[in-house]
Design a protein around this motif. Structure first.
Motif, short mmCIF file in Angstrom:
data_model
loop_
_atom_site.label_atom_id
_atom_site.label_comp_id
_atom_site.label_asym_id
_atom_site.label_seq_id
_atom_site.Cartn_x
_atom_site.Cartn_y
_atom_site.Cartn_z
N LYS A 128 -3.71 70.97 -60.79
CA LYS A 128 -4.81 70.28 -60.11
C LYS A 128 -4.24 69.18 -59.23
O LYS A 128 -3.28 68.50 -59.60
N ARG A 137 -6.44 68.09 -52.01
CA ARG A 137 -6.19 69.05 -50.94
C ARG A 137 -5.20 68.49 -49.92
O ARG A 137 -5.24 67.31 -49.56
N GLU A 155 -8.69 69.84 -56.14
CA GLU A 155 -8.86 71.26 -56.43
C GLU A 155 -7.98 71.70 -57.59
O GLU A 155 -6.90 71.13 -57.82
N VAL A 163 -5.92 74.99 -58.99
CA VAL A 163 -5.37 76.23 -58.45
C VAL A 163 -4.68 77.01 -59.56
O VAL A 163 -3.94 76.43 -60.37
#
Length: 396
Positions: A318, A321, A333, A335
């Protein structure tokens, strides 16, 4: 200025939310033992020293909060039972950390002693507990500074001789002010070297899977302007093989979550691997831990229960961005970085056998193996081990 992981004033406790680092510095209020339990479990606060202090102070805040103090009995025995129940609950937040359990045991003894005084009341027992918990915070920095001094001197003593000796060192996980009330243990050794112009360069591992090295240690090294380089965990052995003026590593210094009576040491996963690499490359391996971390009741590493963490910590990452030029801190975000459905084994710690450790540095000095190749850690204790001392080690 050293970062504050813990802010405490009278009846108000805040912790730096380390899940938001290194991109944002936010403090969370901790008003009860329940708040502390979740902060520790969720790793918003971490490091065996810090979690013991946060747990102790959280209960102190809870005891002095009007909503709680009004409900507590004036009977000393009933307040003692309440405190014991809360301490037992807090210990379950991180069962591997001996410091947390050790602090709870010692705080219980303080409460028992206060309750045994003639004329003891619920208020007097509460006051005795709060004062003892606050003392842990006060004492933490001085112990860390002593560990840093002793560790730095030991590394320089074993380094290659020469005038104006400077050394490069490698560390793992996060063991500095973010893992303690201030200064740190293993990173306190690095800080002490830097303060005396004896540090050439520091290296820190990223410390997968939770990345305490890249998120926290690197953040602190940059903050304090200490010359440092980040490496992935798998680069460590290659680094130890290098012979360059900066890259030649004089020592690896790590923290500890628990040290058994024979010197076996539980620390963040990956420590054992580093110790094996250090032994092969003839690099000194030093464990930095206060005496509160040494558990003479645990005979060896085989008796240490290793906490296992959720598999998603390995398969997901995490962060904010990145648009190719800058970070957008408002867009955080998560991922996936692993194949969907793969099984995961995620132990939080591993145990490094004593035979791979060259020294264990505490606030009273460095212990080395005797001629028979054994650590005699019992010599560190002179009957004063019942004093309330802070937890000042590494760990998660």
């Amino acid at each position: 200025m050293v970062l504050e992981a813990i802010r405490y004033a009278s009846d108000h406790l805040q912790i730096l939310n380390q899940l938001k680092l290194p991109h944002a510095s936010e403090y969370d209020d901790v008003a009860s033992s329940r708040d502390a339990w979740h902060a520790i479990k969720e790793m918003r606060t971490r490091g065996a020293p810090a979690i013991a202090i946060v747990a102790a102070l959280a209960l102190a805040v809870e005891l002095t909060t009007p909503s709680t103090s009004h409900e507590l009995s004036e009977v000393a025995e009933e307040v003692q039972a309440f405190i014991f129940e809360k301490l037992d609950y807090l210990v379950t937040s991180r069962p591997t950390a001996v410091n947390l359990a050790d602090a709870a045991r010692k705080l219980k003894r303080v409460v028992e002693k206060a309750g045994a005084v003639s004329g003891a009341t619920g208020e007097s027992v509460t006051r005795a507990y709060v004062e003892a918990a606050e003392q842990m915070l006060v004492d933490d920095v001085s112990d860390n500074q002593a560990i840093g001094k002793h560790g730095a001197e030991w590394i320089l003593k074993h380094a290659e001789s020469g005038e104006d000796v400077q050394v490069s060192v490698l560390t793992h996980c996060n063991t500095r002010s973010l893992a303690t009330a201030g200064y740190g243990t293993a990173l306190g050794v690095i800080r002490s070297l830097h303060a005396t112009s004896s540090l050439k360069h520091a290296f820190c591992t990223e410390t997968r899977p939770y990345n305490q090295g890249s998120r926290l240690t690197a953040f602190e090294l940059v903050h304090d302007k200490i010359p440092a380089t980040l490496i992935t965990d798998s680069m460590a052995a290659a680094l130890l093989r290098l012979k360059g003026p900066t890259e030649r590593i004089a020592a690896i210094v790590v923290g500890a979550d628990r040290v058994a009576a024979n010197g076996d040491t539980a620390n963040k996963i990956g420590t054992y691997t580093l110790a094996i690499a250090a032994k092969y490359h003839k690099v000194k391996f030093l464990v930095a831990a206060p005496r509160t971390t040494i558990d003479l009741g645990t005979k060896s590493g085989e008796d240490i229960v290793i906490e296992e963490r959720p598999g998603r910590e390995v398969t997901l990452v995490k962060g904010p961005r990145f648009d190719g030029a800058s970070l957008d801190l408002e867009q955080v975000e998560t991922v996936s970085i692993a194949a969907t459905g793969i099984d995961v084994w995620n132990p939080a710690f591993d145990v490094t056998p004593a035979e791979l450790i060259d020294g264990i540095v505490t606030e009273v000095g460095v212990v080395e193996k005797s001629d028979d190749g054994v650590f005699h850690l019992e010599t560190l204790f002179d009957g004063s081990s019942d004093s309330i001392k802070p937890s000042t080690i590494g760990g998660l």
